[in-house]
Design a protein around this motif. Sequence first.
Motif: not given
Lengths: 600, 376
Positions: B138-139, B114-118, B93-97
């Motif tokens: 958001a991602a 998407v690797g949300v995990q929790s 998630p933190e790598t996508v804009t």
Amino acid sequence: MDQAHIRNFSIIAHIDHGKSTLADRFLEITGALQAREMEAQVLDAMDLERERGITIKAHPVRLNYTATSGEQYVLNLIDTPGHVDFSYEVTRSLAACEGALLLVDAAQGVEAQTLANAYLAVENNLEIIPVINKIDLPSAQPEECLRQIEDIIGLDSSGALLASAKEGTGVVEILEAVVARIHPPAGDREAPLKALIFDSWFDPYRGVVIVVRVIDGVLRTRAKIRLMATKQDFEVDALGVFSPKATPVDELSVGEVGFIVANIKVVADAKIGDTVTETARQPPAPFPGFKELKPMVFAGLYPVESHQYSELREALEKLRLNDASFFYEPETSAALGFGFRCGFLGLLHMEIVQERLEREYNMDLVTTAPGVLYRVTTTDGEVHEIDSPAKLPDAGRIAKLEEPVITSMILTPSEFVGPILKLCQDKRGVQKKLEYLKSDRVLITYELPFNEVVMDFYDRLKTISRGYASLDYHVTGYWESPLVKMDILVNAEPVDALSIIVHRDAAYDRGRALASKMRELIPRQMFEIAIQASIGNRVIARESVKALRKNVLAKCYGGDITRKRKLLEKQKEGKKRMKRVGRVEIPQEAFLAVLKVGTE
Amino acid sequence: MLGLYIHIPFCSAICNYCNFNRGLFDAALKPPYVAALLTEIARAGDGEAADTIYFGGGTPSLLEPSDVAAIISACRQSWAVAPDAEVTLEANPETVTPERLAGFRAAGVNRLSVGVQSFRDEELRRLSRLHSVDTAVAAVGAARAAGFDNVSVDLMMWLPQQSVGEWLESVDALVALDPGHASMYLLEIYPNAPLRDAMARGRWSVAPDDDAAEMYVSGLERMDKAGYVQYEISNVARPGRESRHNLKYWTDGEWLGFGCGAHSTRGGVRWNNIAATGDYIAAVTVGGQVAGRRILSGAERVEEALFMGLRLASGLDVARVRGRYGIALWDEYGGDLEPFVDAGLLVYDGRSLRMTRAGMLLANDIMAVFIRSTVR
């Protein structure tokens, strides 16, 4: 060698009191081995002996010693096994000697085996030289040891020697005392040959090697000899002495110690304690005291993998070649498949056989809980010896059930007397004697059912006395006892390998403890598992192992099927180490759980 | 049809529970690595038909859209990649804009995993993840906005300190986000995982085994209710949104893997590329071997097809197994499988053999039945 310059002696000691180290010093000083040839504890030749620091076989060593007087002596040091399982061998080794060094650890003092073996030496009329060893230790208390030798054993300690075998101090003095104080062998060179067998073993190249002490007469190569107990005749191929390497000689004369090779195929033919004589000229009677050795402790040995059965049989055959006191016969267990019921002299003997099978023969074994030899009189008046719970007749057919009894000597510091007496009572013991010896030591003599001692007595004795109490025992008879067979059922199927014979009064506690132990040991499986302990049809304890709900569910990464496969192969491997009873997988340890269940 | 797997070993940070083939992102290493991938792909090309491309990692979303575009076009040059091929990219998630997502979409990626995990921040922190719940939500929204109609979300259960209720909160949040596909794994903490130390320091523990089983079963039940269909032990999807690429692994398909440590299986041959990134680049650059090949034995292929196939909710089709491998499934394995059927872990109706959910939790025990040979 003329009789007057021979000395035959042994060293008697409790485990770890330094016997083997002292023997090594003797070898060094007499030049039997150069220091560079020495590996620590040369005499304990089997790996197992060296590792465990105990002597299993009795080895004789011939030492050529030049005394300070300048005279040459032959000293035969006859090493003796240090454990109660092998006490008969000790007796026979002592019978081959005129004297003994009574070795006592200066820090530990007199222990039960020191005492038991010292009594044996006294019974054999041996000259006893007390030696206090390990005087270099900071915790050494030589005066206390001397007092114990007087108070506990009842020997005159005025001639005792002080030594440190480790550092080599006092060792020459010991050899001088051996020469000066131990009598040369008596016996008549002209009398008919009489030689006492005190050890024998199987050598793959030479057949059975017999170790003897010549009592009377002369033994020569090519002589026709007879083994008096088995009444078998052989021709002597070779004679020799151990110095300590086997060295051939032409004759062994009265008083000498050496070995015979005579094309004997199995050790069972050359029994320890038997007398060797000449076929043509036999003495009126053999050397006294021969006893047929009987196994006392029995257990089932099963290969983990059933296809290893024939390998196990071969391994047992080979072991038996070298160990006549060990017994085996095929046995079938519904739970464990094909295996063998094996008989041993005692628990240590059992452990040794088990370890040798695993180590030298690479066997993977399941061992069932050891039991003793019961004596059953059936209603038809017949007497049966029962070496396995499975062989016990139905309760209705038993008129009388007897169990073997041991007389045990426990030597302990007085502070542990209370808990030890309680332990002995719990184990259904009968107190025979309780002696408060001076110097804070107590000698407790009890009659105990052997069955209870086989279970976990020794471990518990060591625990409650913080290692200070020592034990020695002998099987002395049988007594009648209300014993019952207790079965363990797993998912309603009796697991024959888990059945035990137990005293009626202890059955409930034992059953509950065992069922709960099994619950811990049997891993959760895909269905609930019921564990029951029962006597006849009566269930006396019940436990259950809940069904397993999950195992590992790992993500399968990027098509790496090989990794997944390895995981499953490992899982499969793990299962192989379990025995399957019905649908339940039972781990190997569970079959020994019976032993580990205390009655606290 | 071939599946193509592209391994991207880079991560911005190493998660404390991960033991996949990965390393920290190194800006200097990326260009030669992408170049090596392109070279390996070009060399391997033989024009065969392919219908999936899967970027796995590591964190493939750390690549620039232009890198992804270059790799996809290299694949299209090397094989006959179907126009409607499934092209998946794993993303953190933190790598996508929105811009990067649009770029990936334009490059030809049509499925985002998407690797949300929790969906609980404290759980994400315990796992040393770099994103928060808000970032993850958001991602997924941004992915949709960028034109991704096929989004998968990864969730893990049996996390340190996680209760059954807390797990179900994450499941509910997942349902609310409404992705077409979700993977739901039980966290496995491998022996030397840094997470173990973190757990010891924080005095965290995981719930008892029985609770883990409860998480699995009740989590899947919620997904059932929300209209998802479980099609594999750890995967659920809206009808038609099953992962076509992953299905190749479970249906004895063929796939080629590129990049360090990638696995390939094709025509009864299997190979694994060199695992270390630097060594892999060096080997490709000098034109050397990147993998040792191993020919699978007949027995090995069948065993693997059976235990992998059993992972599917539909299980093994008896007629298909007979047709493809010449094996009468029940005659061959029925004796060993029957106890599982009796215990309610397996269902056998003569046409198919499939695990129940309770059986899926004990899949390893069941699958081990098919292992009769040992491969070293």
